[in-house]
Scaffold this motif. Structure first.
Motif, PDB file in Angstrom:
ATOM      1  N   GLN A 113      -2.902  55.389  65.641  1.00 54.31           N
ATOM      2  CA  GLN A 113      -1.448  55.410  65.791  1.00 54.31           C
ATOM      3  C   GLN A 113      -0.820  55.391  64.399  1.00 54.31           C
ATOM      4  N   PRO A 114       0.325  56.054  64.247  1.00 52.32           N
ATOM      5  CA  PRO A 114       0.971  56.082  62.919  1.00 52.32           C
ATOM      6  C   PRO A 114       1.263  54.681  62.370  1.00 52.32           C
ATOM      7  N   ALA A 115       1.652  53.756  63.260  1.00 50.14           N
ATOM      8  CA  ALA A 115       2.033  52.412  62.806  1.00 50.14           C
ATOM      9  C   ALA A 115       0.959  51.394  63.163  1.00 50.14           C
ATOM     10  N   LYS A 116       0.628  50.575  62.203  1.00 52.49           N
ATOM     11  CA  LYS A 116      -0.300  49.467  62.445  1.00 52.49           C
ATOM     12  C   LYS A 116       0.388  48.415  63.322  1.00 52.49           C
ATOM     13  N   ARG A 117      -0.385  47.785  64.204  1.00 52.06           N
ATOM     14  CA  ARG A 117       0.147  46.705  65.044  1.00 52.06           C
ATOM     15  C   ARG A 117      -0.386  45.363  64.557  1.00 52.06           C
ATOM     16  N   PRO A 118       0.450  44.328  64.566  1.00 54.14           N
ATOM     17  CA  PRO A 118      -0.083  42.998  64.268  1.00 54.14           C
ATOM     18  C   PRO A 118      -1.042  42.567  65.370  1.00 54.14           C
ATOM     19  N   LEU A 119      -2.147  41.952  65.013  1.00 56.02           N
ATOM     20  CA  LEU A 119      -3.157  41.613  66.018  1.00 56.02           C
ATOM     21  C   LEU A 119      -2.760  40.410  66.866  1.00 56.02           C
ATOM     22  N   ARG A 120      -2.441  39.323  66.221  1.00 48.50           N
ATOM     23  CA  ARG A 120      -2.200  38.087  66.972  1.00 48.50           C
ATOM     24  C   ARG A 120      -0.777  37.612  66.720  1.00 48.50           C
ATOM     25  N   THR A 121       0.069  37.650  67.755  1.00 48.43           N
ATOM     26  CA  THR A 121       1.404  37.059  67.622  1.00 48.43           C
ATOM     27  C   THR A 121       1.598  36.072  68.770  1.00 48.43           C
ATOM     28  N   GLY A 122       2.602  36.309  69.591  1.00 50.97           N
ATOM     29  CA  GLY A 122       2.906  35.343  70.649  1.00 50.97           C
ATOM     30  C   GLY A 122       3.739  34.200  70.090  1.00 50.97           C
ATOM     31  N   THR A 144      24.695  37.509  68.675  1.00 52.27           N
ATOM     32  CA  THR A 144      23.296  37.280  69.044  1.00 52.27           C
ATOM     33  C   THR A 144      22.521  38.550  68.713  1.00 52.27           C
ATOM     34  N   TYR A 145      21.589  38.418  67.782  1.00 54.98           N
ATOM     35  CA  TYR A 145      20.789  39.558  67.332  1.00 54.98           C
ATOM     36  C   TYR A 145      19.389  39.443  67.931  1.00 54.98           C
ATOM     37  N   VAL A 146      18.924  40.503  68.584  1.00 56.95           N
ATOM     38  CA  VAL A 146      17.608  40.490  69.234  1.00 56.95           C
ATOM     39  C   VAL A 146      16.562  41.053  68.274  1.00 56.95           C
ATOM     40  N   SER A 147      15.552  40.230  67.969  1.00 57.16           N
ATOM     41  CA  SER A 147      14.508  40.608  67.029  1.00 57.16           C
ATOM     42  C   SER A 147      13.142  40.601  67.731  1.00 57.16           C
ATOM     43  N   THR A 148      12.073  40.575  66.958  1.00 56.75           N
ATOM     44  CA  THR A 148      10.756  40.904  67.500  1.00 56.75           C
ATOM     45  C   THR A 148       9.631  40.138  66.810  1.00 56.75           C
ATOM     46  N   ASP A 149       8.526  40.002  67.513  1.00 53.60           N
ATOM     47  CA  ASP A 149       7.321  39.415  66.911  1.00 53.60           C
ATOM     48  C   ASP A 149       6.709  40.340  65.852  1.00 53.60           C
ATOM     49  N   PHE A 150       7.162  41.594  65.815  1.00 52.08           N
ATOM     50  CA  PHE A 150       6.589  42.538  64.845  1.00 52.08           C
ATOM     51  C   PHE A 150       7.087  42.295  63.416  1.00 52.08           C
ATOM     52  N   ILE A 151       7.890  41.276  63.202  1.00 52.46           N
ATOM     53  CA  ILE A 151       8.217  40.895  61.820  1.00 52.46           C
ATOM     54  C   ILE A 151       7.064  40.095  61.204  1.00 52.46           C
ATOM     55  N   PHE A 152       6.037  39.779  62.014  1.00 47.91           N
ATOM     56  CA  PHE A 152       4.926  38.952  61.533  1.00 47.91           C
ATOM     57  C   PHE A 152       3.673  39.788  61.276  1.00 47.91           C
ATOM     58  N   SER A 153       2.759  39.218  60.496  1.00 46.63           N
ATOM     59  CA  SER A 153       1.565  39.941  60.051  1.00 46.63           C
ATOM     60  C   SER A 153       0.497  40.060  61.134  1.00 46.63           C
ATOM     61  N   GLY A 154       0.492  39.128  62.100  1.00 48.90           N
ATOM     62  CA  GLY A 154      -0.537  39.144  63.132  1.00 48.90           C
ATOM     63  C   GLY A 154      -1.791  38.396  62.745  1.00 48.90           C
TER      64      GLY A 154
END
Length: 303
Positions: free
Chosen positions: A264-273, A115-125
């Motif tokens: 911030q050094p890293a951009k954040r995706p705006l809309r995920t969920g 079981t690999y735990v991943s993140t919504d940050f793989i998306f563009s937002g």
């Protein structure tokens, strides 16, 4: 059949919640906790089976998994500080991709369910909430590393499941990092004004719910991708207002801003969920509301 579950990153927030859940509630589970450092939970659970495991060390991964022979491995260890990943890309790739490749290799070899735990940050937002079928497009290096690891898992011949999650919050033993609930509460209690973004949308995830989701995946020997979060789409600003209301604190100290306020050094995706229908239907997953999550943290921190 007894499930022998090895958890990586057992000193972290999710790792600790998994240890707590699997120890106390699940008959027929043999638990092996593992972490790169010394066992933080030794004083809480003196009988906990613990092995030192640095997942970036291929030989050690092979050695430990061959010796322990778990039926299931839940991989929670990762480099998750998004800005740190942006600035230290080599270290990020080693911990978030190369380590996963070592685990995949061993899981294939010893027939271990991963079981690999991943993140919504793989998306563009650009859009959300998202189903498991949404097309990825990371906007920062952390997201790139997590997506690369997902792709390695999916291309493998191991038995695998991917658990994607969003904005995890919770509290744990000797755990230095804060979260949105405690940060807002502690800042307002100190009379400190805070700026909170209102142009990012997330489905915040209580750490206990994420642990439950990972256990359900292992319990069902589930295959494929599962979204594990809450079902409430909220901005951090809306979350901050709920925290202030719960603890009866001064909301006038909270200023609504947008993401461009912060450099911030890293951009954040705006809309995920996430849309969590699949996990609800296939696994019987039932998350807490954000209000219930705040109440749980209040009890855990004796406030």
């Amino acid at each position: 059949m007894t499930k022998r579950i090895l958890v990586t990153g057992s000193n972290g927030l999710l790792g600790q919640k998994l240890v707590e859940l699997l120890r106390q509630q699940q008959p027929g589970v043999e638990l092996i906790a593992s972490s790169r450092g010394t066992n933080k939970l030794a004083d809480l659970y003196p009988d906990l089976r613990f092995v030192v495991l640095d997942v970036t060390d291929r030989a050690q991964v092979q050695q430990v998994l061959q010796a322990e022979r778990p039926t299931h491995l839940i991989h929670t260890a990762a480099m998750t500080n998004v800005d740190e990943c942006e600035l230290n890309r080599e270290s990020c790739w080693l911990q978030n991709v190369t380590a996963v490749e070592y685990l995949i290799e061993a899981c294939q070899q010893f027939d271990i369910h991963l079981t690999y735990v991943s993140t919504d940050f793989i998306f563009s937002g650009e859009q959300g909430p998202l189903t498991e079928e949404a097309a990825p497009g990371p906007v920062n290096f952390y997201g790139e590393s997590k997506l690369a690891a997902e792709q390695a898992v999916q291309a493998s011949s191991a038995r695998w499941a991917i658990v994607r999650t969003v904005l995890v919050y919770g509290t744990a033993h000797e755990y230095g990092r804060t979260n949105i609930v405690l940060w807002v509460r502690n800042s307002l209690r100190a009379g400190k004004p805070i700026k909170v973004v209102d142009d990012q949308l997330r489905t915040p995830t209580l750490a206990e719910d994420l642990a439950q989701g990972c256990w359900l995946v292992a319990q069902h020997d589930a295959a494929g991708v599962y979204n594990i979060s809450s079902s409430e789409l909220l901005t951090p600003y809306q979350m901050a207002l709920q925290v202030a209301d719960y603890f009866h604190l001064d909301k006038s100290l909270i200023t609504r801003v947008d993401a461009s306020t912060f450099s911030q050094p890293a951009k954040r995706p705006l809309r995920t969920g996430f849309i969590i229908t699949k996990a609800q239907r296939d696994l019987g997953y039932v998350p807490h509301t954000f209000q219930e999550g705040i109440a749980l943290l209040a009890r855990q921190t004796a406030d």
